[in-house]
Design an enzyme around this catalytic site. Structure first.
Site, PDB file in Angstrom:
ATOM      1  N   ASP A 189       0.858  -1.181   0.000  1.00  0.00           N
ATOM      2  CA  ASP A 189       0.000   0.000   0.000  1.00  0.00           C
ATOM      3  C   ASP A 189       0.901   1.240   0.000  1.00  0.00           C
ATOM      4  OD1 ASP A 189      -2.489   1.521   0.454  1.00  0.00           O
ATOM      5  OD2 ASP A 189      -1.617   1.901   2.418  1.00  0.00           O
ATOM      6  N   ASP A 215      -0.403   5.239   0.675  1.00  0.00           N
ATOM      7  CA  ASP A 215      -0.768   6.251   1.673  1.00  0.00           C
ATOM      8  C   ASP A 215      -0.815   5.636   3.070  1.00  0.00           C
ATOM      9  OD1 ASP A 215      -1.282   8.615  -0.013  1.00  0.00           O
ATOM     10  OD2 ASP A 215      -2.893   7.398  -0.846  1.00  0.00           O
ATOM     11  N   ASP A 255      -1.554  -0.323   6.044  1.00  0.00           N
ATOM     12  CA  ASP A 255      -1.784   0.325   7.339  1.00  0.00           C
ATOM     13  C   ASP A 255      -3.242   0.316   7.765  1.00  0.00           C
ATOM     14  OD1 ASP A 255      -2.297   2.370   5.205  1.00  0.00           O
ATOM     15  OD2 ASP A 255      -2.813   3.590   6.947  1.00  0.00           O
TER      16      ASP A 255
END
Length: 339
Positions: A22, A24, A217
């Protein structure tokens, strides 16, 4: 999920052939790299693909941003939800069909690449609507999309993340704008990005991975997306999800590994695996999880937390977590976020 086994001297990343990362909140936050992320990823030589729900930029722009921040990335390493959204529409529409674009020109470009025609007005008779993040999205384009959807247009959302991590903190994401159209139309979109399967399926196909590891995240997108396609995952606590979120995570949102940062990729997998760890004992007593240090040190916060987490998932009905001794009391400060 894959059945990866520890081997002497093998790092976590060494047990997998491709990292599906991922962006961001995992690799960067807006214009800044996550501290230590460059060094952690550069420490290994395995293949890395960057898989993002953000549909606002082209894969080339994303790759250039990564290079500007010091990461090793080429355009082909980037897989975006805009590409997956365009694929979903191409599979459902006739060539050349008009698609109303709620999003950036990058999203419109992906629609063109699959042989469809991007438009911005309801009077152009769109048969579909595609919606992706654009910081300039306003009432006028949402009104055009509302008219199209209420007239029966196929609706595809690139992703439904309610928030977007930035260097200033969390701001509203594409999912918050999607919610406005849901309210106005009473309809639900097809979703391309995580946690829906299409984006992860595209990443797996393009990477050719046999043993991929998803790294992110967010429990509700990255980890749920990994679980949707049956692959292992690592949650890093550098973005949205917190230790408290993990303790109460639904089964579909539970990662294989948890760590404070991407540097865990370069350590043994056992250090980050959600499982009981040596030196810690967690008992389910009168509805609570009670933590005991059986030889562990209070500085082993990660081991304490992962042991608690494993117990919490075995006993999701638990009320609270209590320390059974002073060492455990110091170590369970992890519940406030520091592991």
């Amino acid at each position: 999920m894959t059945d990866a086994h520890d081997a002497a001297g093998t790092t976590l990343r060494g047990e997998y052939d491709v990292l599906l990362l991922d962006l961001d909140g995992t690799v960067y936050q807006g214009p800044h790299a996550i501290p230590g992320a460059r060094e952690a990823l550069a420490a290994g030589d395995g293949r890395q693909f960057y898989v993002t729900n953000n549909a606002s930029r082209t894969p080339g722009d994303v790759a250039q941003h990564l290079r500007d921040l010091g990461f090793d990335a080429v355009d082909e390493d980037v897989v975006t939800s805009s590409q997956s959204a365009a694929r979903l529409l191409a599979e459902r529409l006739d060539p050349g069909a008009a698609v109303l674009v709620v999003g950036t020109e990058a999203l419109a470009g992906e629609i063109t690449k699959v042989g469809l025609t991007p438009v911005r007005r309801f009077q152009d008779t769109p048969v579909a609507v595609v919606q992706g993040h654009n910081p300039d999205t306003g009432w006028r384009i949402l009104a055009e999309a509302t008219l199209a959807i209420r007239s029966g247009a196929v609706w595809v959302a690139s992703n439904i993340d309610t928030t977007l991590p930035t260097e200033r903190g969390l701001v509203l994401g594409n999912g918050s704008m999607v919610a406005a159209l849901q309210t106005a139309t009473g309809q639900q979109p097809l979703v391309a990005g995580k946690p829906a399967a299409p984006l992860m399926e595209d990443a797996l196909r393009r990477s050719g991975a046999d043993r991929p590891l998803v790294v992110g995240d967010r429990l509700d997108t990255d980890i749920a997306g990994a679980n949707a396609v049956g692959v292992d995952s690592l949650l890093v606590l550098t973005g949205v999800s917190t230790p408290a979120d993990l303790l109460r995570a639904d089964a579909s949102h539970r990662p294989t590994y948890v760590a404070r940062s991407l540097d865990a990729l370069n350590g043994p997998s056992t250090a980050a695996r959600v499982a009981p760890h040596d030196g810690w004992r967690v008992e389910f007593e009168s509805g609570d999880l009670v933590v005991h240090a059986d030889g562990a040190q209070s500085s082993d916060r990660s081991g304490a937390f992962l042991s608690v987490l494993a117990a919490a998932w075995r006993h999701p009905e638990f009320v609270t977590v209590r320390a059974g001794d002073d060492t455990a009391r110091a170590a369970t400060a992890v519940l406030s976020g520091d592991i």
